[in-house]
Every structure is written in structure tokens, then in C-alpha cells.
Design an enzyme around this catalytic site. Sequence first.
Site, short mmCIF file in Angstrom:
data_model
loop_
_atom_site.label_atom_id
_atom_site.label_comp_id
_atom_site.label_asym_id
_atom_site.label_seq_id
_atom_site.Cartn_x
_atom_site.Cartn_y
_atom_site.Cartn_z
NE ARG A 283 -4.05 17.99 -2.59
CZ ARG A 283 -3.52 17.33 -3.61
NH1 ARG A 283 -2.58 17.91 -4.34
NH2 ARG A 283 -3.93 16.13 -3.94
CB ILE A 284 -5.11 19.92 4.86
CG1 ILE A 284 -5.48 21.38 5.16
CG2 ILE A 284 -4.57 19.23 6.11
CD1 ILE A 284 -4.33 22.29 5.54
CG PHE B 129 10.29 24.44 18.10
CD1 PHE B 129 9.14 23.88 17.56
CD2 PHE B 129 10.90 23.80 19.15
CE1 PHE B 129 8.62 22.71 18.08
CE2 PHE B 129 10.39 22.62 19.68
CZ PHE B 129 9.24 22.07 19.15
N GLY C 127 3.17 24.83 9.60
CA GLY C 127 4.04 24.74 10.78
C GLY C 127 4.04 25.97 11.66
CD GLU C 128 7.35 28.90 10.48
OE1 GLU C 128 7.06 28.40 9.38
OE2 GLU C 128 8.45 29.42 10.72
N PRO D 94 -4.85 15.72 7.58
CG PRO D 94 -7.10 15.67 6.98
CD PRO D 94 -5.77 15.01 6.69
CE LYS D 95 -4.27 10.22 14.12
NZ LYS D 95 -4.74 8.85 13.90
#
Lengths: 168, 744
Positions: free
Chosen positions: B636-637, B245, B712-713, B640-641
Site C-alpha cells: 500500500r502506498i 541515508f 525508502g530503499e 503517491p507524491k
Amino acid sequence: MTQAAPTAPCRLQINGEDYDADLPPSVTLLDLLRERLGLTGTKKGCDHGQCGACTVLVDGRRVKSCLMLAVSLPDAQVTTIEGLSRKGRLHPMQQAFIDFDAFQCGYCTPGQILSAVALLEEGHIRSREEIREFMSGNLCRCGAYNGIIDAVEHVVAQRQRDEAGEAA
Amino acid sequence: MNVVSANIGQSVPRIDGFAKVTGQATYAAEPHPPGLLYGVIVNSLIARGRIEAIHDEAARAVPGVTEVMTHHNRPHTALFEKSYVDGLGVPGSPYRPLHDAEIRFNGQPVAVVFAETFEAAREAAMLIQVDYERWPHNADFDAALHQKYMPSKTRSNYVPPKSRGNASEAYALSPVKIEGRFHLAPEHHNPMEMHATTVIIEEDGALTVWDKTQGPQAVQAYLASALSLSGKKVRVRNPYVGGAFGSGLRAQHNVFLAALGAEMLKRPVRVTLTRPQMFTHVFRPEAVMDIALGADRDGTLQSIIVEGVTDTSRFEHNMENVVVWGLIGYKCPNATADYKIAPRDTYTSSDMRAPGAATGVNLFEMAVDELAWACGMDPLAFRLHNYSEIDAMHNMPLTSNALREALLQGAERFGWNGYPPGPGSLRDGRELIGHGMATGIWDAMFSPTAARARLTSDGRLHIATAASDIGTGTYTILAQTASEAFGIPIDRIDIELGDSTLPECPTEGGSWTAASAGAAVWLACQSLREKFLKALAKSENTPERIKQSEVTLTEGELHGVRDGSREVFSLQEALSFIGEASIEAEETAKPGLRDKISEMRKARFTHSAVFCEVRVDEELGIVRVTRLVNAVAAGRIMNPKTAASQVRGAMVMATGMALHEESLMDERYGRFMNHNFSEYHIPSHADIPEMDVLFVDEKDEEVSPLGIKGVGEIGMCGTAAAIANAIFHATGKRYRTLPIIPGA
């Protein structure tokens, strides 16, 4: 010249294998597993019993191995994450953790899984709220909590189906 | 053959899952070379001064102790301060562990005890006595505010605020206004894995360093430079990282001390920090923001004034982009901001998940909520009315911006029904119920990255890049990328990460790894595919009938189509035609000329809209978050999971920011005193409700080569504010300090 540290006998069964050695009494079960036996699947997250990363099963009960002195558990049966899968086949809880994305970094994961396996036997599984409450000794900084509860709930339902099937 | 294709955009389970659920994944403190020594660090008990004497006789007498390393007896290290500058590049004078007798912060390592067993090292470390000459120090943030300053050299990623219009005049003229001081407590990253290093000495004397880091190549460069190891080979590995992190962005002192100890003792060494020691290095800075906002009666934002201060150490100038977010995200004609840093005698604060924005967006969105209510307006309608389609501070268009869709879809999923009834009006028994919302924004970044793709005679595809998967799902999304780009099932792909010897990749952070490493892997696989097909066409051993066919690579097989008939070969066969055991390609993804022009003309952001329900016990003040919905627009993902897990994870951390997390300074000693998980509460299972994450469709071919923005953020940004705003709606009381503890 320094003298050798005093030792005491330590006799355990770890994942079904006998362990018998003389150890300094200050060695925790966690450090025995990680540093002397190479069973690093059990994790150290705080060494104070506050995070649950070091959870293992001792005689079927979940315990924090950082709070146990190895020499204080004569003839105990210890199960670590390495001993949970049988012959390369994952325990249903391990599989559910993969299926429900119940981890990210993976560091708290062995402790979460062993805690969840013990929870099944304890029976505190009647609702998501109850599962949450009784899993709260296992912290996850990645925040995979939703997935973990999904995984536990899935295994609970699977077991109930299996038991209903056997009864029928 | 029935194969599972695993292309970009599918919810593939993590490919590192088996290793992680069976305990086989190896983290930094886990390799066990023969002859391993354990190092335990002894920390300074004062905040500022000089070491007068270190009494180590009792420690040395503990059976099994081999050495006590201090500034007196340590091996030679680099002479010049600049050799200790790490990849993050915070301006100032970098901290040099065990350099000399000077103490700059409480918790600073003053000695490392090495012993044959961990128990002996731990016991001996407790026996070290240090005499200090104490100098006056200040660790009080409020006092430090009087010394706030702007450093002459700023951090490279610092975005200076840019004013527009006349904010103070517009504020004075605004019929509706709010102003106040908003505050965020310092927080510690607290990944579950504590920072640790294991140094292995190879047969040729080279060092293999297993370190908990987000950047193996940055640590490799730091060690080579700071320890003056030029000429000696150093390899840094971090295939599995137990969370970070941001705490693994800088090379932490454990890696320096472990390598130094290995050099001194010519033995392999392990140094693991304790949980309390995890509070002796990086933390998210404490922050204050003075925010004044003015609007017309119809809720049109007219003035934004933000003054922010975050803390830094006395020796480095850590900076964050705290004050700019409101100026970027709202189309307000008059806006101004000012930012300074305040020094105190602690270790240097540093980047923690969504640095700058986690602080600045959340505090600003709490102020916006106050203004919306002051205007008598639904906070959602206020956002829809005032948010900016462009980067309003730089007056630059964005490559894409689906914030409106995020606001609308998030509201629908949550069941946000227009203007909610007044604060304190919803209740269930003794619990007050509140609804709150906020918007989120974070950078969408892309950094040049290299990757290698290699096809081997067993028909497997090996991908390598020096990226780090800190739980982010990088292994999995890169496998998906390779699967689609090369045309091979995912179970025939091996991904190698976390090793400084692999193709160059920037330190993992800022949500840029998916876009950057993803693009590199895509290019390398495309390049390998072309090279492979060309070699086949050229080779004498390739049967003529294949050469005359139209050849494609799909699902890990070679298909030759000629005159309507199809012939299928395995990759192993195809490689044998070429007569090579393997074939490989390496490529670097970097912005081209067109991308560079685009970067000058267009800004790049991820957006989100967060909706929250809380229940507050009226008598005890206990807050429970009962529902959270986050609608994210992030291009774009990839998966998704795993992407939803990333966003949820940040929402959990933001829940901690809103309700629990606070590192409490004991100003007398300059030490964070609640340095354990019992007194520094991170959210547990019981604190976290179901969290609903939805991804808004956002096609953006300009933001990065694969259209990825990173996830991520963004979950940190806005979530804490949505919770704070819901607490206001539940209780009618405004809290301007995070974390909020209504009962206190």
C-alpha cells in the site's frame, strides 16, 4: 591573557534591515547570518563553495555566502530565505517547491529556491535542459531534482502568462 | 463545511513544507542558547599508532579559546567498553572518542578546541600539533582480502546464505555460463547537512541535545551509558534532519564530544563536522563479489555461485547481507554463496541506503544481464523466465509478490520491445544509445512502535512518536493516517516527532518507519476515538438527545443521527460535555500471535523493475542517463507524491553509484583523499533526467498492519545495474566495477 581579535567595520542591509557592527575579518557572510544574526535558514553544506546550500542574493545576484567575507561587502543588499516571503505570503517559487514536492529533507531547499529566483532574472530558463544546467551549482542529496525543475518551469510559465496578460 | 479530507493513499503536499521553504525548520546546528561555545574537532593524521604529545599552547593563545579537550583532560566517561555499544549493535570493540592515546584510524578525533566564536575555534584547531608513534597499518582493500574472515558473533540482522542442490557440478555441466569478479567502490553518505550537535544545559542541569540522528532514543541511551550520565536527565531532539541515508543510524562522535565538552565546561556547546570530516566516519563498505552463473541453452538458470567480501575496521565486525539476493530471488535448483569481511585500518564501514542489497542486488543483476546475453535472450524475458515467486533460498512463500506485474508494466511504460538489437547498434550522431534493465528487491520490515494521540480543547489532534523524518515524508503520512483513523481534517492535526521523550519508536531506517509508526498512529487514533465516544456516552453533561443518537466522528465533527435527522457538534463542544480539557490515548503496534506465525511461514519483500536508456559519447566516453523508469511493487502506498519522490531520490543516488561516486583511499595514510564535493561527485541537476516511477497495485494485508511495505530503499536496488547494463548495450563493453567511467 589573550587579546581581542582585530576587527573591521561591516555595514550591510539584510532583508531590508541595516546591520552595522565591527567584525573579525575572518567571519564569512554565511557564519554572520547563521551564528551572529540567527538567520539559520541559510545552510552550511560544505563551507567550500561546492554545494550551493548557502546561496543568498547579494544586490540581486546569487552568491555562495560561505565564500564571502562579511566585511568585504560594504552597503550590499543581502536577501536570505527569511526575507523572500513578504508578510507571511510565500514567494511563488516557495509555493511551487511545496506543490511539486521539490524537496525532502529541506536542507538544500533555501539555497535551491534563492538560486532559482535569481535564475529567473538571469533568463537561463528557455528549456528544462538549460534550467538543469544553470541550477547545477545547487546539490540535493535527497535527489529532489525532478521536482525542483518542475517547480522552476512552473514559475517561469506563470510569469510568462502574467507578462502576456499585462501586455494585452 | 468544505474540508479537504486527506486520507491514506492521497498525494497530500508535505505538511512540513512551509517550515522548510521559509527557513524556519530548525536543524541540529541551529538552536542558539546564550553562552554557546563552539567546538572544532582536530583529527589524527595517521591511521594507526599512539599519540606521544599534543602541543596546544599556540591554540590556547588564540583570543576567545576556552579549552582544548584531549584524552588527557577530558571528564570521566564510562569505564567499560560495553557501555559504548550503540543501537546498531555491530559486534566488536566500539570506538571510544578521546578514550586514550591509541589511534585506530586516520581522521580519529584527537582533540576538540572550544572557543567563544566559531572563527576562533577553527583558527586554534589548525594550530594544534600532535606527535605520534606510528605503527604499521593496512588500508588497501586488496591486501585486506587476504585476511578475510567470518566473525564468531554476527550482526543480529545478518542472514546466513543457505545452499541448495550442487551448484559447482551444475555450473560445470551448464552449456552457457559466465563468471567474473564484480566490484563496488566505497561510498560516503554525504547528507547535505553535516553531522552536528548542539547541547543545551537546562536550568535544572539536564541536557537537551539537538543531534543529527535517525534515532533520538538510541542516542539518548548511548549518551546516558557512555558518558555515565545516569541520574542526569538527557533529552535528544531531532525534529528536522537534513538527510542521513544511514549515516545517522549510529551515534557519531560529534554527539559524544559535544556532550562531553558541555559536561567539562558547564556551558552549552555546538560541534559541527566539516565536509572533509564527513569522510572520517561511516561509509558504505567496498565490496567484491565473485559470481558464476550457469544456464541451459533455453535460458533456464541452473547454477548460482556467489562469494562476497565487504570491508570492516580492525576493531568492529560490520556485516551486510550482500550475497543472498540472487539465491532468494531466482528459482535456480543449484545455488550456493559465501560471505566474509576483510579488516582494514579505517573507521568501521556502516549501513548506507539499502545496505547489502544496493551492493549485492546491483552487482548480481549485472551478472544476470551477462548471462541473458550469453544465452542470446532478451534480458526481460530471462527475468520473467527465471524469477522466483517465493523466497527460493528459504523455500518460503511471500506475503505478496507483484514482480511479474512490475516487469510487465515497467517494460510497457519504457517501451521495451522484446529482444533489443545487438550491442553498439543504436546510435545518434556520435552518441551510442543503449537500453538496459534489472530487477530490484528489498526487505519489507515492521518493528514494534508506540504513538500517542491527544485531542485538545481547541479541537486539534496532536500525534506524538519518537520517529525521525529525515526527508522521508513521515510527518505527512502520519498526519494522513491520523486524519483517516480519527476522522479529522489534516489541517487540524499536529505531528510531533524527533524527541527522545516521546512514545517509543525504533531508529528510522530499513524502510520500516511508514509501516511501523503508521500502524502505531492508526491504533492510537482508533483507541482515542473509542475512548472519546465512550466518555461522551457516559458523561452526565452530554445532552440526552445525543446519547440516543447514532454518533459518528467525521471530518473533525461529531454527527448524531436520530430518526433520520442529523445534528452536528464541533469537537470543542463535545469535549466540553465530557468536562475535560483534553483526552488522550497511547498504543503500541506490535506483531500479534498470528503475525508471528506468519513471520515464521512467510517472507516479506518489496520488488521493482528498472528500465534505463543511456547515451555514451563514443569518443569521450561520457555517459548520460537519458531515461529511467522504475515500476515498484511495495504494497500500500500512503502518499503517491512523496513515495515517488523517495524512489526517485534513491534512483539519483544509484545513478551516483553507477557513474560517479567513489571514495578513493590513499593507502599510504589510510585516508579517503577526495573528501569534498568537488572531488567526490554526487549527481547534480545536469546528471539527472526525468525519472518515471510507477507503483504496481499490490494488496497485502499480511505484511504489516496497514499493508505497507516501505519505499525508502527499493529505488537503490537494481537502478545502478540497469544503468550498467544499458552501458553494455550501448558500447558492447562489459564493466564489472562501479562506478563505471568508460572514458578513463
